[in-house]
Design an enzyme around this catalytic site. Structure first.
Site, mmCIF file in Angstrom:
data_model
loop_
_atom_site.group_PDB
_atom_site.id
_atom_site.type_symbol
_atom_site.label_atom_id
_atom_site.label_comp_id
_atom_site.label_asym_id
_atom_site.label_seq_id
_atom_site.Cartn_x
_atom_site.Cartn_y
_atom_site.Cartn_z
ATOM 1 N NE ARG A 176 -3.864 10.597 8.670
ATOM 2 C CZ ARG A 176 -4.183 11.401 9.674
ATOM 3 N NH1 ARG A 176 -4.902 12.488 9.452
ATOM 4 N NH2 ARG A 176 -3.801 11.120 10.910
ATOM 5 N N GLY A 180 -11.746 5.436 3.555
ATOM 6 C CA GLY A 180 -11.219 5.766 4.871
ATOM 7 C C GLY A 180 -12.120 6.659 5.697
ATOM 8 N NE ARG A 181 -9.227 12.498 6.048
ATOM 9 C CZ ARG A 181 -8.139 12.264 5.303
ATOM 10 N NH1 ARG A 181 -8.260 11.610 4.149
ATOM 11 N NH2 ARG A 181 -6.951 12.667 5.703
ATOM 12 C CG ASP A 214 -6.585 4.933 0.429
ATOM 13 O OD1 ASP A 214 -7.677 5.274 0.899
ATOM 14 O OD2 ASP A 214 -5.497 5.128 1.003
ATOM 15 N N GLY A 215 -8.037 7.316 -1.772
ATOM 16 C CA GLY A 215 -7.751 8.736 -1.622
ATOM 17 C C GLY A 215 -8.822 9.644 -2.173
ATOM 18 N N GLY A 216 -9.569 10.314 -1.298
ATOM 19 C CA GLY A 216 -10.556 11.292 -1.716
ATOM 20 C C GLY A 216 -11.886 10.729 -2.178
ATOM 21 C CG HIS A 270 -0.417 7.130 4.743
ATOM 22 N ND1 HIS A 270 0.088 5.863 4.778
ATOM 23 C CD2 HIS A 270 -0.823 7.391 6.008
ATOM 24 C CE1 HIS A 270 0.000 5.376 6.004
ATOM 25 N NE2 HIS A 270 -0.557 6.289 6.781
ATOM 26 C CB SER A 287 -2.683 4.890 -1.148
ATOM 27 O OG SER A 287 -2.892 5.610 0.048
ATOM 28 C CE LYS A 304 -3.662 2.275 2.675
ATOM 29 N NZ LYS A 304 -2.951 3.534 3.000
#
Length: 339
Positions: free
Chosen positions: A239, A290-291, A267-269, A236, A234, A212
């Site tokens: 972050r 994620g979020r 992964d992201g947004g 991350h 990704s 990842k």
């Protein structure tokens, strides 16, 4: 459970850590790490969201794709959707602590399974949190994937052995965690990996291996070379390094080179089923969330997670109907334009 109720509950429980903004775009929380924000100016977090906004869907309604199949197979496990809960740890220091680490892990594992998919678990400077993740995966009969920080190989292999005891679907390392200074300050150093070190990790287990944190074509090709079964494109969540490119920007280049040779996760947004569709059209086989999953867990525990993920799946299916895609493999670059 309604999304409005979930978001309202989460906003109250995460006060001071996450504003649960109407649009989760990294602006209000820039620099809030620990917390829910992006590193530094928050530019990397913002780029993830902004790059996805540039992708537009092509509306088509003269076709026979009336009941699309949103299912996806990952390492022999059939999922109802190409959406997986991302590996996230640190409920106390990133999310405010209204849920304990165990409560957070259990909510995500159970909610993901109820929605018809699976979750990944993470790793931090506190070794007990990795164990909590392993225990959470065990509770759902191994239907989960532990992701380990890029520690010394001997330490990673120790954690792989713990994972093997519960027979998870796969195991992985988030190699983009190489610059986490907080890990070193707490006696848990991490760092970059050489090609030989990656080979050693992949060969250390019979479980499918995931790397990842891939953001270049070259490193995607290395992952294929060393025998990994999947990569996660990704940064991350924006972050770890300020001013990186957005995931949607680099994904098509990576997919052009390694699609079909390795499973590509992105992964992201990603905030909706429409965003899931966009990532698939750009070349991903599936995505990590994620979020929004955090908000689901804090706003409604496992039922909140299930509701958030099911809503995304329904949005994805609607997008498939309105673009003429009968199944996930039908979603490709002909279904989008990039402005």
């Amino acid at each position: 459970m309604e999304l409005k109720e979930i978001y309202s509950n989460a906003r109250e429980k995460m006060k001071g850590y996450c504003r649960v903004c109407p649009e989760c775009n990294g602006i209000a929380c820039a620099g809030e790490v620990p917390g829910m924000g992006g590193a530094g100016t928050g530019a990397s977090f913002k780029s993830n969201v902004e790059e996805l906004k540039k992708v537009k869907l092509v509306l088509r309604t003269i076709h026979n794709c009336k009941n699309p199949d949103s299912s996806f197979e990952l390492f022999g496990e059939k999922l109802d959707m190409p959406i997986i809960s991302a590996p996230i740890t640190g409920s106390s220091f990133n999310m405010g602590g209204a849920l304990s680490e165990k409560e957070y892990v259990d909510a995500v594992m159970e909610g993901s399974l109820e929605a018809g998919t699976v979750a990944m678990t993470g790793d931090t400077a506190d070794p007990s949190m990795y164990i909590t993740g392993i225990e959470g995966i065990k509770k759902v009969n191994g239907k989960g994937i532990p992701i380990i920080k890029p520690r010394e190989n001997s330490k990673i292999i120790e954690k792989i052995r713990l994972a093997e005891e519960i027979n998870p679907m796969a195991v992985g390392v988030d190699i983009d965690g190489a610059g986490l200074v907080t890990m070193a300050l707490k006696g848990q150093p991490v760092g970059p990996k050489t090609v030989d070190e990656l080979k050693e990790l992949v060969k250390s287990t019979k479980l499918p291996f995931i790397f990842k944190g891939i953001m270049t074509v070259e490193e995607a090709e290395i992952a294929v070379e060393v025998g990994a079964k999947a990569i996660v494109v990704s940064n991350h969540g924006g972050r770890i390094l300020d001013h990186t490119q957005g995931v949607a920007k680099v994904l098509p280049q990576i997919a052009d080179k390694v699609k079909g040779k390795i499973t590509i996760l992105a992964d992201g947004g990603i905030r909706s089923g429409i965003d899931v569709f966009k990532m698939l059209a750009l070349g991903a086989d599936a995505v990590l969330i994620g979020r929004p999953v955090i908000i689901g867990a804090y706003g409604g525990y496992s039922k909140g997670v299930e509701t958030v993920l099911t809503n995304m799946k329904n949005e994805l299916i609607k997008a498939m109907i309105l673009t003429g895609c009968k199944d996930i493999s039908s979603i490709d670059k002909t279904k989008i334009v990039i402005e």
